[in-house]
Write an enzyme that holds these catalytic residues in place. Structure first.
Site, short mmCIF file in Angstrom:
data_model
loop_
_atom_site.label_atom_id
_atom_site.label_comp_id
_atom_site.label_asym_id
_atom_site.label_seq_id
_atom_site.Cartn_x
_atom_site.Cartn_y
_atom_site.Cartn_z
N HIS A 19 0.86 -1.19 0.00
CA HIS A 19 0.00 0.00 0.00
C HIS A 19 0.89 1.23 0.00
O HIS A 19 1.27 1.75 1.05
CB HIS A 19 -0.93 -0.04 1.22
CG HIS A 19 -1.94 1.06 1.27
ND1 HIS A 19 -3.10 0.99 2.02
CD2 HIS A 19 -1.98 2.28 0.67
CE1 HIS A 19 -3.79 2.10 1.89
NE2 HIS A 19 -3.13 2.92 1.07
N HIS A 21 1.21 4.79 -2.50
CA HIS A 21 0.80 5.60 -3.66
C HIS A 21 2.07 6.26 -4.19
O HIS A 21 2.71 7.03 -3.46
CB HIS A 21 -0.20 6.67 -3.25
CG HIS A 21 -1.43 6.11 -2.63
ND1 HIS A 21 -2.60 5.91 -3.33
CD2 HIS A 21 -1.68 5.68 -1.36
CE1 HIS A 21 -3.51 5.39 -2.52
NE2 HIS A 21 -2.98 5.24 -1.32
N HIS A 195 -9.61 1.00 -1.20
CA HIS A 195 -9.55 1.65 0.10
C HIS A 195 -10.97 1.58 0.70
O HIS A 195 -11.94 1.92 0.02
CB HIS A 195 -9.18 3.13 -0.03
CG HIS A 195 -7.72 3.38 -0.29
ND1 HIS A 195 -7.02 2.77 -1.30
CD2 HIS A 195 -6.84 4.19 0.35
CE1 HIS A 195 -5.77 3.20 -1.27
NE2 HIS A 195 -5.62 4.05 -0.28
N GLU A 198 -11.20 3.49 6.06
CA GLU A 198 -10.14 4.39 6.54
C GLU A 198 -10.85 5.48 7.36
O GLU A 198 -10.73 5.54 8.57
CB GLU A 198 -9.36 4.98 5.35
CG GLU A 198 -8.27 5.97 5.75
CD GLU A 198 -7.59 6.62 4.52
OE1 GLU A 198 -8.16 6.59 3.41
OE2 GLU A 198 -6.48 7.20 4.71
N ASP A 276 1.73 4.04 2.75
CA ASP A 276 0.68 4.87 2.14
C ASP A 276 1.28 6.01 1.30
O ASP A 276 1.38 5.87 0.08
CB ASP A 276 -0.26 5.43 3.23
CG ASP A 276 -1.66 5.74 2.72
OD1 ASP A 276 -1.96 5.43 1.55
OD2 ASP A 276 -2.48 6.28 3.50
N ASP A 277 1.65 7.12 1.94
CA ASP A 277 2.23 8.27 1.24
C ASP A 277 3.46 8.75 2.02
O ASP A 277 3.41 9.74 2.75
CB ASP A 277 1.19 9.39 1.15
CG ASP A 277 -0.05 8.95 0.40
OD1 ASP A 277 0.01 8.88 -0.83
OD2 ASP A 277 -1.06 8.64 1.06
#
Ligand code: ADE
Ligand code: ZN
Length: 336
Positions: A19, A21, A195, A198, A276-277
């Site tokens: 996961h 991005h 997703h 969340e 994630d980011d």
């Protein structure tokens, strides 16, 4: 303080990241370099000023700045450089295999051709020091018609990505909005993820499973609000790609000490840890492991479990998964 043996194990253990991005790996320094390269003007005068703006109150407040950051990406070389930088960083964290999300609509909406986006990202994966595959995400704040058009645009590049996902603003955009495009992706033999849970309720996790037929839930941390759903997720061994630092930065939990990672593991859920980011949330995958283990009652056996889960949940051949499983066990058998 985290015991040294545990800290070293978290860093050195073989792992998969599922996961991430790729646009969320764009560090402020690279944003500025690409802005200069492409003569794009930015709303912030310096790297420091941009970094200072990374204080988020929820998912949407993050997404606004994340989409602005991605506006510096114009050429295939830009996409290549961004992806290569992430893959080098993942390699340093002993990530053996990464499954990377990309958001084509963020770029095609600005006039960047789909071919440019996937060409740059895919070539960086091909040249990488680790194995990597791509998952095309649809932006859920846009219409299903736009998602369908994106999938049609992507079809000539079918051999360059392994699955589709669903990201961006969750609340008000339930999975069922994308039933037809996911059905089409399934016909194309693509893997399916979304997703869900969340910021959104457990019912979004349920509809991602029942209506979209996803094989993994991205985040999913809100499943604990619904015991019957937890029972089902455990029974179906449905992977959850959890992102601890993201959840704190986006205020899903107040502090890491109240994150539910340990409770998810105790419930028998197939949890994985991911970044994630990473450029926006304060760290790459090992930083996520370290922050969670620092704040929560987690031990070596949990580290082994999470490493196993990461490979078990990957879109890899069974033989490859068995080899990684053996590698994880050999690593931990030396420690305890
Ligand atoms: N796009 C990038 N990061 C995301 C996240 N955490 N949730 C939804 N969409 C995203
Ligand atoms: Zn995400």
């Amino acid at each position: 303080m985290l015991e040294e043996q545990l800290r070293n194990a978290l860093q050195a253990m073989p792992k998969a990241e599922l996961h991430i991005h790729i646009e969320g790996s764009l560090e402020p320094e690279l944003i500025f370099e690409l802005a200069q390269r492409n003569s794009v003007s930015l709303a912030y005068p310096t790297v420091e000023a941009l970094r200072q703006a990374y204080a988020f109150s929820d998912l949407q407040s993050f997404l606004d700045i994340y989409y602005a950051g991605a506006s510096v990406l114009l050429t295939a070389q830009d996409f290549y450089d961004m992806t290569a930088a992430y893959l080098r960083r993942a390699h340093a964290d002993n990530v053996r295999h990464a499954e990377i999300f990309f958001d084509p609509q963020t770029h095609t909406a600005r006039g960047v051709p789909f071919a440019t986006v996937i060409d740059g990202i895919w070539r960086a994966c091909r040249d990488a020091p680790i194995s990597a595959s791509l998952i095309l995400c649809f932006l859920r704040h846009l219409s299903e018609e736009e998602a369908i058009a994106t999938l049609e645009e992507a079809e000539p590049f079918r051999d360059k990505f392994v699955g589709v996902g669903l990201d961006s603003s969750e609340l008000g955009h339930p999975p069922e909005k994308f039933a037809r495009v996911f059905a089409r992706a399934r016909e194309l033999g693509l893997h399916l993820v979304a997703h869900a849970g969340e910021e959104g309720p457990p019912s979004y996790i349920e509809s991602a499973l029942d209506i979209l037929n996803v094989e993994r839930i991205d985040h999913g941390v809100r499943c604990l609000d619904d015991p019957a759903l937890v029972e089902r997720l455990v029974r179906e061994r449905m992977p959850l790609t959890v992102c601890p630092l993201s959840n704190i930065k986006l205020r899903v939990f107040d502090v890491m000490g109240s994150h539910n990672l340990r409770r998810l593991l105790d419930a028998g859920l197939a949890v994985t840890v991911n970044s994630d980011d990473p450029a926006y949330f304060g760290g790459y995958v090992n930083d996520n492991y370290l922050a969670a283990f620092e704040a929560l009652p987690l031990e070596l056996r949990h580290a082994r479990q999470l490493a196993h889960n990461s490979f078990a949940a990957a879109f890899l051949e069974d033989e490859q998964k068995r080899a990684y499983r053996a590698e994880v066990d050999a690593f931990f058998d030396k420690l305890y």
